[in-house]
Scaffold this motif. Structure first.
Motif, PDB file in Angstrom:
ATOM      1  N   ILE A 158       0.830  -1.208   0.000  1.00 33.27           N
ATOM      2  CA  ILE A 158       0.000   0.000   0.000  1.00 33.27           C
ATOM      3  C   ILE A 158       0.863   1.257   0.000  1.00 33.27           C
ATOM      4  CG2 ILE A 158      -1.776   1.268   1.286  1.00 33.27           C
ATOM      5  CD1 ILE A 158      -2.552  -1.423   2.584  1.00 33.27           C
ATOM      6  N   PHE A 159       1.962   1.199   0.734  1.00 35.63           N
ATOM      7  CA  PHE A 159       2.830   2.369   0.932  1.00 35.63           C
ATOM      8  C   PHE A 159       4.281   1.920   0.755  1.00 35.63           C
ATOM      9  CE2 PHE A 159       5.130   5.416   3.717  1.00 35.63           C
ATOM     10  CZ  PHE A 159       4.696   6.606   3.153  1.00 35.63           C
ATOM     11  N   PRO A 160       4.792   1.918  -0.484  1.00 34.00           N
ATOM     12  CA  PRO A 160       6.134   1.387  -0.767  1.00 34.00           C
ATOM     13  C   PRO A 160       7.275   1.963   0.075  1.00 34.00           C
ATOM     14  CG  PRO A 160       4.934   1.694  -2.806  1.00 34.00           C
ATOM     15  CD  PRO A 160       4.078   2.296  -1.718  1.00 34.00           C
ATOM     16  N   PRO A 161       7.242   3.267   0.481  1.00 35.77           N
ATOM     17  CA  PRO A 161       8.369   3.772   1.297  1.00 35.77           C
ATOM     18  C   PRO A 161       8.324   3.324   2.765  1.00 35.77           C
ATOM     19  CG  PRO A 161       7.222   5.574   0.155  1.00 35.77           C
ATOM     20  CD  PRO A 161       6.351   4.372   0.083  1.00 35.77           C
ATOM     21  N   TRP A 162       7.480   2.330   3.095  1.00 36.42           N
ATOM     22  CA  TRP A 162       7.344   1.928   4.489  1.00 36.42           C
ATOM     23  C   TRP A 162       8.678   1.539   5.143  1.00 36.42           C
ATOM     24  CZ3 TRP A 162       5.194   2.482   8.842  1.00 36.42           C
ATOM     25  CH2 TRP A 162       5.369   1.551   9.870  1.00 36.42           C
ATOM     26  N   PRO A 163       9.568   0.777   4.493  1.00 31.18           N
ATOM     27  CA  PRO A 163      10.835   0.430   5.165  1.00 31.18           C
ATOM     28  C   PRO A 163      11.619   1.662   5.626  1.00 31.18           C
ATOM     29  CG  PRO A 163      10.531  -0.955   3.235  1.00 31.18           C
ATOM     30  CD  PRO A 163       9.463   0.097   3.184  1.00 31.18           C
ATOM     31  N   GLN A 164      11.675   2.709   4.778  1.00 30.40           N
ATOM     32  CA  GLN A 164      12.371   3.937   5.168  1.00 30.40           C
ATOM     33  C   GLN A 164      11.646   4.644   6.308  1.00 30.40           C
ATOM     34  OE1 GLN A 164      11.663   2.812   2.085  1.00 30.40           O
ATOM     35  NE2 GLN A 164      12.785   3.957   0.511  1.00 30.40           N
ATOM     36  N   LEU A 165      10.307   4.641   6.254  1.00 32.92           N
ATOM     37  CA  LEU A 165       9.534   5.280   7.313  1.00 32.92           C
ATOM     38  C   LEU A 165       9.698   4.513   8.624  1.00 32.92           C
ATOM     39  CD1 LEU A 165       7.588   7.333   8.431  1.00 32.92           C
ATOM     40  CD2 LEU A 165       5.688   6.050   7.422  1.00 32.92           C
ATOM     41  N   LYS A 166       9.787   3.207   8.554  1.00 40.95           N
ATOM     42  CA  LYS A 166       9.980   2.404   9.762  1.00 40.95           C
ATOM     43  C   LYS A 166      11.325   2.729  10.412  1.00 40.95           C
ATOM     44  CE  LYS A 166       9.492  -2.352  11.407  1.00 40.95           C
ATOM     45  NZ  LYS A 166       9.211  -3.750  10.999  1.00 40.95           N
TER      46      LYS A 166
END
Length: 314
Positions: A158-166
């Motif tokens: 749903i939100f591809p930049p999730w790893p960076q946001l995590k």
């Protein structure tokens, strides 16, 4: 300092106060500078600043007496720096209260109470869910535990930049609650508020910079800051720019279309980047998170150095 610098640079009446349009501008700038938040009811209308009271941003959210007092004050005398600061602080406190309410809803959905003490990993999981709901704009209080589980599993789709946001979230957790093995609700709330306040810069670095770079690659060779509309649409298939799909009428309405030459309409790069379609709406009653105007930093510098509505060219 940000609010006082902007205030110092605005024209004032004999009382040393600013009118409604200037007050709206000052409070809008304050939140955009600090957090990248575009407060509902404070954004400029078209190319001008509304002369209605900036306190209308609080409409339906504060007691009528408070709103009436501010509206009367603006109409009769304008607002001085202290009164502007009160307005900004009131808004900020209400936004923090909203964040706490969102976090309490996540606790309830996951079967926890605010009185519970959480281990590091469980607190991290709750914060993950908080930010996942935040970035996709879900009202967490309407979700079931099963729906939250689905969101946790599918967030990277749903939100591809999730790893960076995590990673960003974990860094904020280390800063806001260093060395804690057990976290009270107040600790988790402090982390959630910290991330919410900083997320605007994260989004600008991730999403907005990506949009800017994609448009610059399509820019006309003459360096006009514009992209031919035909190239704009063709890039959806050629370069995977899936977001470049707005109808020409919508682009024109948003001020992002240059049709002075009707045979070759062009998209204006900075105007497109700052359109509402590129804002994140995190299920907030108060604000959206929009791309930062690159000119804001220049304005910050000018205002902090001059601190007056007028200055000599030298």
């Amino acid at each position: 300092a940000a609010l006082s610098d902007t205030f110092a640079a605005l024209p004032k009446n004999q009382r040393g106060a600013v009118g409604a349009a200037s007050a709206r501008y000052a409070v809008h700038r304050y939140f955009m500078q600090r957090h990248g938040w575009q407060i509902q009811g404070l954004a400029p209308q078209g190319e001008s600043w509304s002369s209605s009271s900036p306190a209308l941003a609080l409409e339906d959210r504060v007691p009528g007496e408070f709103l009436s007092m501010f509206e009367e004050r603006v109409g009769a005398h304008g607002l001085d720096l202290n009164e502007l600061a009160v307005l900004a602080a009131t808004l900020e406190n209400m936004i923090h209260g909203e964040a706490v309410g969102r976090l309490e809803a996540i606790y309830r959905v996951l079967g926890r109470a605010p009185e519970d003490s959480l281990g590091h990993d469980e607190a991290a999981g709750i914060l993950d869910t908080y930010m996942q709901a935040y970035v996709v704009g879900y009202n967490i209080s309407t979700l079931t535990r099963e729906q939250v589980g689905t969101l946790n599993r599918k967030i990277s789709e749903i939100f591809p930049p999730w790893p960076q946001l995590k990673d960003f979230l974990r860094e904020a957790q280390r800063e806001a609650a260093p060395g804690l093995s057990r976290l009270a609700f107040a600790d988790v709330a402090r982390i959630a508020e910290t991330v919410s306040e900083r997320y605007g810069r994260f989004q600008d670095a991730e999403d907005c910079e990506d949009i800017r770079s994609r448009l610059v690659k399509l820019e006309e060779a003459s360096g006009t800051g514009r992209v031919k509309l035909v190239d704009f649409y063709a890039s959806v298939m050629k370069h995977g720019n899936w977001q470049f799909r707005e109808h020409p009428e919508l682009l024109k309405q948003m001020g992002a279309l240059d049709d002075t030459d009707p045979s070759v309409p062009r998209v204006i790069i900075p105007n497109y980047v700052y359109t509402p379609s590129n804002c994140l709406n995190p299920a907030s009653a108060f604000y959206a998170i929009c791309c930062r105007d690159m000119c804001e930093e220049l304005m910050d510098h000018v205002e902090s150095k001059i601190r007056d509505p007028f200055a000599r060219p030298e």
